[in-house]
Design an enzyme around this catalytic site. Structure first.
Site, PDB file in Angstrom:
ATOM      1  N   ASN A 201     -40.284   5.639  47.148  1.00  0.00           N
ATOM      2  CA  ASN A 201     -40.848   4.280  47.210  1.00  0.00           C
ATOM      3  C   ASN A 201     -40.918   3.710  45.798  1.00  0.00           C
ATOM      4  O   ASN A 201     -40.523   4.367  44.843  1.00  0.00           O
ATOM      5  CB  ASN A 201     -42.229   4.323  47.883  1.00  0.00           C
ATOM      6  CG  ASN A 201     -43.161   5.249  47.140  1.00  0.00           C
ATOM      7  OD1 ASN A 201     -43.568   4.981  46.027  1.00  0.00           O
ATOM      8  ND2 ASN A 201     -43.475   6.391  47.742  1.00  0.00           N
ATOM      9  N   ASP A 270     -44.817   9.982  53.678  1.00  0.00           N
ATOM     10  CA  ASP A 270     -45.438  10.489  54.911  1.00  0.00           C
ATOM     11  C   ASP A 270     -44.413  11.279  55.712  1.00  0.00           C
ATOM     12  O   ASP A 270     -44.749  12.179  56.453  1.00  0.00           O
ATOM     13  CB  ASP A 270     -45.932   9.318  55.769  1.00  0.00           C
ATOM     14  CG  ASP A 270     -47.138   8.664  55.143  1.00  0.00           C
ATOM     15  OD1 ASP A 270     -47.984   9.386  54.599  1.00  0.00           O
ATOM     16  OD2 ASP A 270     -47.239   7.418  55.173  1.00  0.00           O
ATOM     17  N   LYS A 280     -23.687  18.014  49.305  1.00  0.00           N
ATOM     18  CA  LYS A 280     -23.706  16.564  49.517  1.00  0.00           C
ATOM     19  C   LYS A 280     -23.127  16.213  50.893  1.00  0.00           C
ATOM     20  O   LYS A 280     -22.060  16.714  51.262  1.00  0.00           O
ATOM     21  CB  LYS A 280     -22.886  15.909  48.403  1.00  0.00           C
ATOM     22  CG  LYS A 280     -23.019  14.420  48.381  1.00  0.00           C
ATOM     23  CD  LYS A 280     -22.187  13.801  47.275  1.00  0.00           C
ATOM     24  CE  LYS A 280     -22.080  12.315  47.515  1.00  0.00           C
ATOM     25  NZ  LYS A 280     -20.843  11.752  47.017  1.00  0.00           N
ATOM     26  N   ASP A 296     -50.735  15.809  54.537  1.00  0.00           N
ATOM     27  CA  ASP A 296     -51.595  14.738  54.009  1.00  0.00           C
ATOM     28  C   ASP A 296     -52.495  15.381  52.945  1.00  0.00           C
ATOM     29  O   ASP A 296     -53.484  16.047  53.254  1.00  0.00           O
ATOM     30  CB  ASP A 296     -52.421  14.123  55.146  1.00  0.00           C
ATOM     31  CG  ASP A 296     -53.213  12.903  54.678  1.00  0.00           C
ATOM     32  OD1 ASP A 296     -53.675  12.906  53.508  1.00  0.00           O
ATOM     33  OD2 ASP A 296     -53.364  11.955  55.459  1.00  0.00           O
ATOM     34  N   ILE A 297     -52.123  15.187  51.693  1.00  0.00           N
ATOM     35  CA  ILE A 297     -52.797  15.883  50.591  1.00  0.00           C
ATOM     36  C   ILE A 297     -54.275  15.509  50.535  1.00  0.00           C
ATOM     37  O   ILE A 297     -55.159  16.367  50.429  1.00  0.00           O
ATOM     38  CB  ILE A 297     -52.116  15.548  49.238  1.00  0.00           C
ATOM     39  CG1 ILE A 297     -50.631  15.925  49.284  1.00  0.00           C
ATOM     40  CG2 ILE A 297     -52.819  16.253  48.084  1.00  0.00           C
ATOM     41  CD1 ILE A 297     -49.817  15.487  48.074  1.00  0.00           C
ATOM     42  N   PHE A 313     -56.755   5.827  47.928  1.00  0.00           N
ATOM     43  CA  PHE A 313     -56.228   4.469  47.963  1.00  0.00           C
ATOM     44  C   PHE A 313     -55.745   4.225  49.393  1.00  0.00           C
ATOM     45  O   PHE A 313     -55.367   5.168  50.076  1.00  0.00           O
ATOM     46  CB  PHE A 313     -55.057   4.313  46.981  1.00  0.00           C
ATOM     47  CG  PHE A 313     -55.515   3.995  45.577  1.00  0.00           C
ATOM     48  CD1 PHE A 313     -56.178   4.954  44.825  1.00  0.00           C
ATOM     49  CD2 PHE A 313     -55.300   2.747  45.026  1.00  0.00           C
ATOM     50  CE1 PHE A 313     -56.620   4.667  43.539  1.00  0.00           C
ATOM     51  CE2 PHE A 313     -55.732   2.443  43.739  1.00  0.00           C
ATOM     52  CZ  PHE A 313     -56.396   3.401  42.995  1.00  0.00           C
ATOM     53  N   LYS A 327     -59.944   5.199  57.034  1.00  0.00           N
ATOM     54  CA  LYS A 327     -59.410   6.283  56.181  1.00  0.00           C
ATOM     55  C   LYS A 327     -60.520   6.928  55.359  1.00  0.00           C
ATOM     56  O   LYS A 327     -60.530   8.140  55.153  1.00  0.00           O
ATOM     57  CB  LYS A 327     -58.322   5.750  55.248  1.00  0.00           C
ATOM     58  CG  LYS A 327     -56.993   5.544  55.946  1.00  0.00           C
ATOM     59  CD  LYS A 327     -55.928   4.939  55.044  1.00  0.00           C
ATOM     60  CE  LYS A 327     -54.744   4.487  55.899  1.00  0.00           C
ATOM     61  NZ  LYS A 327     -53.783   3.665  55.194  1.00  0.00           N
ATOM     62  N   LYS A 331     -60.840  10.795  56.199  1.00  0.00           N
ATOM     63  CA  LYS A 331     -60.385  11.737  55.150  1.00  0.00           C
ATOM     64  C   LYS A 331     -61.562  12.283  54.341  1.00  0.00           C
ATOM     65  O   LYS A 331     -61.368  12.970  53.346  1.00  0.00           O
ATOM     66  CB  LYS A 331     -59.355  11.065  54.244  1.00  0.00           C
ATOM     67  CG  LYS A 331     -58.087  10.619  54.991  1.00  0.00           C
ATOM     68  CD  LYS A 331     -56.912  10.357  54.055  1.00  0.00           C
ATOM     69  CE  LYS A 331     -55.740   9.745  54.825  1.00  0.00           C
ATOM     70  NZ  LYS A 331     -54.462   9.783  54.106  1.00  0.00           N
TER      71      LYS A 331
HETATM   72  N1  CTP Z   1     -51.951  10.336  51.052  1.00  0.00           N
HETATM   73  C1  CTP Z   1     -51.830  11.698  50.867  1.00  0.00           C
HETATM   74  N2  CTP Z   1     -50.831  12.398  51.484  1.00  0.00           N
HETATM   75  C2  CTP Z   1     -49.967  11.768  52.292  1.00  0.00           C
HETATM   76  C3  CTP Z   1     -50.080  10.377  52.494  1.00  0.00           C
HETATM   77  C4  CTP Z   1     -51.093   9.683  51.865  1.00  0.00           C
HETATM   78  O1  CTP Z   1     -52.632  12.285  50.122  1.00  0.00           O
HETATM   79  N3  CTP Z   1     -49.009  12.445  52.873  1.00  0.00           N
HETATM   80  C5  CTP Z   1     -53.054   9.625  50.379  1.00  0.00           C
HETATM   81  C6  CTP Z   1     -52.614   8.467  49.507  1.00  0.00           C
HETATM   82  O2  CTP Z   1     -52.368   8.876  48.177  1.00  0.00           O
HETATM   83  C7  CTP Z   1     -53.806   7.539  49.587  1.00  0.00           C
HETATM   84  C8  CTP Z   1     -54.364   7.791  50.977  1.00  0.00           C
HETATM   85  O3  CTP Z   1     -53.863   9.058  51.381  1.00  0.00           O
HETATM   86  O4  CTP Z   1     -54.790   7.871  48.631  1.00  0.00           O
HETATM   87  C9  CTP Z   1     -53.991   6.752  52.004  1.00  0.00           C
HETATM   88  O5  CTP Z   1     -52.587   6.593  51.993  1.00  0.00           O
HETATM   89  P1  CTP Z   1     -51.889   5.453  52.874  1.00  0.00           P
HETATM   90  O6  CTP Z   1     -50.425   5.462  52.584  1.00  0.00           O
HETATM   91  O7  CTP Z   1     -52.639   4.169  52.719  1.00  0.00           O
HETATM   92  O8  CTP Z   1     -52.177   5.900  54.338  1.00  0.00           O
HETATM   93  P2  CTP Z   1     -51.777   7.150  55.182  1.00  0.00           P
HETATM   94  O9  CTP Z   1     -52.884   8.143  55.133  1.00  0.00           O
HETATM   95  O10 CTP Z   1     -50.423   7.647  54.781  1.00  0.00           O
HETATM   96  O11 CTP Z   1     -51.744   6.545  56.660  1.00  0.00           O
HETATM   97  P3  CTP Z   1     -50.832   5.350  57.258  1.00  0.00           P
HETATM   98  O12 CTP Z   1     -49.486   5.463  56.585  1.00  0.00           O
HETATM   99  O13 CTP Z   1     -50.806   5.632  58.700  1.00  0.00           O
HETATM  100  O14 CTP Z   1     -51.533   4.050  56.925  1.00  0.00           O
END
Ligand code: CTP
Length: 384
Positions: A201, A270, A280, A296-297, A313, A327, A331
């Site tokens: 991204n 995600d 390749k 999801d860390i 965030f 969230k 979380k």
């Molecule tokens: N985050 C994380 N690990 C992931 C995805 C997200 O630790 N695999 C953390 C991001 O760094 C952020 C928070 O979770 O602090 C929320 O991330 P966001 O992208 O807004 O949401 P998601 O939890 O990924 O959920 P969704 O995409 O369904 O909105």
């Protein structure tokens, strides 16, 4: 507008101080320069007079109390470059020129940026004097490793302008986070599909690096885990690199117990490819990608939170506040910063800072300013 006194001593790196004075003026500081008599052999006082817009001080001339007046005027006093001669005199309280006398009359910690030939710098007498200055509470900006003016390669190069500027900010800020350990993730992760292609991204790392800078200026010990970034790295901060979500997850978990405050700003994938192709992928084959959910860390950190303060965030395109609050709870976070995709990779930032009971909106701030807002909220919520 803060007032910065720049002391310049007689070393070849004195020419670099011209860039420093220029940067300070660009950052809207008021700048005065005091030079040792020998410094003027390397760069003319007129250069600094032109760049600072102020008279340059080299001697008492018509102002017998110049040392007292300069010391009282300055909010911060940086000596760059500082020769081994000047730093040794500073360590012993010798005051045989205007710069040294001003340093003695200055009652706050000095910022000292030595520059010298490696052998001279490593001389035990000089190292002992540096340690003495540190023990007195002065800030020493370690010189860098590189090719020196004497054509030797080694430690002794004056710290670059960005580092000097960073120490000036550090010296001017209050220290509400002194003694706290702040752990920040930032940047974009990359999930490789094959050896050359990846899913990622636009995150630049600017927000996380700004948080790291401000946290350091406010006295915290700072550790950063960064994915891919395009923003300038913050100086004087421990920086660990991670490429994939899995790598970032491991690095976070290894370091979590160190932290008092954890801020998860990284833009993490995600979705990750179900399989990574070792070679390749040829385009004639066409491609259908199977993606699976990655770890999801932040959720895992929330489960192992103990008494640490955890900030997340939330990136939302609709129902920002509602989704961010969800969230925050799901979380197990203490605080969440909600923003929209236009903040990604952008210089300015707008959004909301939420806790269970509070809500603050901010609009069009630079990332450095929004970092201040976020960390101010952190300070308000942790026991200091
Ligand atoms: N985050 C994380 N690990 C992931 C995805 C997200 O630790 N695999 C953390 C991001 O760094 C952020 C928070 O979770 O602090 C929320 O991330 P966001 O992208 O807004 O949401 P998601 O939890 O990924 O959920 P969704 O995409 O369904 O909105």
């Amino acid at each position: 507008m803060s007032k910065v006194l720049v002391g310049i001593t007689g070393g070849i790196a004195a020419y670099k101080s011209a860039y420093l004075v220029r940067e300070l003026k660009k950052a809207e500081f008021e700048v005065k320069v005091v030079m040792t008599p020998f410094a003027g052999k390397f760069v003319s006082p007129m250069t600094f007079e032109t760049l600072s817009g102020n008279k340059v001080y080299t001697d008492w001339d018509e102002e017998p109390l110049a040392h007292i007046n300069l010391a009282r005027w300055a909010d911060t006093f940086l000596i760059a470059p500082c020769t081994v001669n000047t730093l040794s005199k500073l360590a012993c309280g010798i005051a045989d020129n205007l710069l040294l006398t001003t340093a003695l009359a200055y009652d706050k910690p000095l910022i000292i940026a030595p520059a010298a030939n490696t052998v001279m710098y490593k001389n035990p007498a000089i190292q002992e004097n540096i340690n003495r200055l540190r023990d007195m509470g002065h800030m020493i900006i370690e010189p860098e490793f590189g090719v020196l003016a004497c054509e030797e390669v080694g430690e002794g190069k004056l710290a670059d302008t960005e580092r000097l500027m960073d120490w000036i900010f550090y010296s001017l800020e209050d220290k509400p986070l002194r003694g706290k350990k702040i752990f920040i993730t930032c940047g974009a992760t990359r999930e490789y599909i094959d050896p050359v292609r990846f899913i990622s991204n636009d995150a630049s790392g600017e927000m996380g690096f700004s948080l790291a800078r401000v946290a350091r200026w406010w006295g915290a010990e700072v550790k950063v885990i960064a994915g891919f970034t395009t923003a300038k790295e913050p100086p004087e901060v421990e920086l660990i690199r991670a490429v994939s979500v899995e790598e970032m997850f491991r690095a976070v978990m290894e370091n979590l117990s160190w932290a008092d405050v954890f801020i998860m700003n990284a833009a993490v994938s995600d979705f990750i490819p179900a399989t990574k192709h070792e070679s390749k992928i040829k385009k004639k084959e066409g491609l259908t990608l199977k993606l699976v959910k990655g770890v999801d860390i932040l959720r895992e950190v929330g489960k192992n939170k103990e008494d640490r303060f955890v900030v997340g965030f939330a990136l939302e395109t609709e129902n920002i506040l509602e989704n961010a609050k969800k969230k925050l709870r799901e979380k197990n976070l203490d605080m969440i910063v909600a923003n929209t995709p236009d903040s990604i990779g952008s210089k300015s930032h707008k959004g909301f800072i939420l806790t269970e009971n509070t809500l603050e909106e901010f609009d069009s701030l630079s990332k450095l300013e929004s970092a201040r807002r976020i960390l101010k909220r952190v300070c308000d919520n942790i026991s200091l």
